[in-house]
Design a protein around this motif. Sequence first.
Motif, PDB file in Angstrom:
ATOM      1  N   GLN A 145       4.845 -76.622  58.047  1.00 35.07           N
ATOM      2  CA  GLN A 145       3.697 -77.347  57.311  1.00 35.07           C
ATOM      3  C   GLN A 145       2.373 -77.544  57.711  1.00 35.07           C
ATOM      4  OE1 GLN A 145       4.048 -78.787  53.972  1.00 35.07           O
ATOM      5  NE2 GLN A 145       5.860 -77.364  54.278  1.00 35.07           N
ATOM      6  N   LEU A 149      -1.107 -75.943  56.569  1.00 29.18           N
ATOM      7  CA  LEU A 149      -2.240 -76.632  56.513  1.00 29.18           C
ATOM      8  C   LEU A 149      -3.638 -76.138  57.397  1.00 29.18           C
ATOM      9  CD1 LEU A 149      -3.437 -79.204  55.293  1.00 29.18           C
ATOM     10  CD2 LEU A 149      -2.633 -80.526  57.302  1.00 29.18           C
ATOM     11  N   VAL A 210      -0.026 -74.230  51.404  1.00 28.33           N
ATOM     12  CA  VAL A 210       0.807 -75.428  51.437  1.00 28.33           C
ATOM     13  C   VAL A 210       1.647 -75.403  50.371  1.00 28.33           C
ATOM     14  CG1 VAL A 210       0.723 -77.721  51.739  1.00 28.33           C
ATOM     15  CG2 VAL A 210      -0.887 -76.783  52.883  1.00 28.33           C
ATOM     16  N   HIS A 236      -5.793 -75.835  49.144  1.00 29.99           N
ATOM     17  CA  HIS A 236      -5.202 -77.010  48.924  1.00 29.99           C
ATOM     18  C   HIS A 236      -5.728 -78.013  48.152  1.00 29.99           C
ATOM     19  CE1 HIS A 236      -1.428 -79.447  49.274  1.00 29.99           C
ATOM     20  NE2 HIS A 236      -2.036 -80.314  50.009  1.00 29.99           N
TER      21      HIS A 236
END
Length: 269
Positions: A145, A149, A210, A236
């Motif tokens: 993750q 990001l 993401v 995102h």
Amino acid sequence: MSRPDRLEIEAAGHLGHVYVSTRPAGPAGGEGAGPAVVLIHGIGVSHRYLSRLHGLLAESVDTYSIDLPGFGATPRPEHTLSVANHATFILGALEQLGVLEFVLVGHSMGTQFAIEAALQQPGRISQLVLMGPVVDAKRRTVAQQALALGRDSLFFESPSSNALVFTDYLRCGPTWYLKTLRVMMGYATEQKIARVSAPVLVVRGANDPVASAGWCSRLAAQAAQGQLLEIEGTGHVVQHNRSVEVAGAILDFAGIRRTAGEAPQGRPA
């Protein structure tokens, strides 16, 4: 449209802030314009990166943005809150404000709070909009993750979206962020969404690392009434960088009459 009013609300034993933009009653006002739209932020951030979307929606419908307990300028709770705790706060705060039926829109971890609220009180949520949903079932580690990001912020975000997100991260602080991160990683979004009865619109930026295309497609397919919309040219934080398209998509999905703005420019999938 004037700046929204900030209200301090205590619900479910916790304190949060609700930013409210209501339209005047009358032929062109809030009565008959459709259910209110409620915006929920993700981990570490606040209503600020939803403000462009809030302003556009508020031209057509009563709009509420919530800073959940522990985020933005709200006080930190004494203990870590579960996804269910956040959902209970959202529902309780809106009930206090007399908002009994609404379209619920979440971004990133806010999609988990939105799903849980729709499960707790399904009769109150007419439509559910999930923007950049987490956590991809094929990327279940914190390292995966974090890498996604990082790629997003370096390659697919605007300077203004990065500035909003990173300054809110600083306000949140590492302790509360990490406590909430554990909660986010443990929530089975892909299982929970299958139990949602409300129509669901999944929205992703076409470059979002993401919330991948495959992941969002699977979520939309698992919902009882699911659709997917991809919006080109962004990552995102799609609601900030492509706010006009996202606002139009939400209003169209909810069947709310638009009084301003443009048609969405996303690519349905």
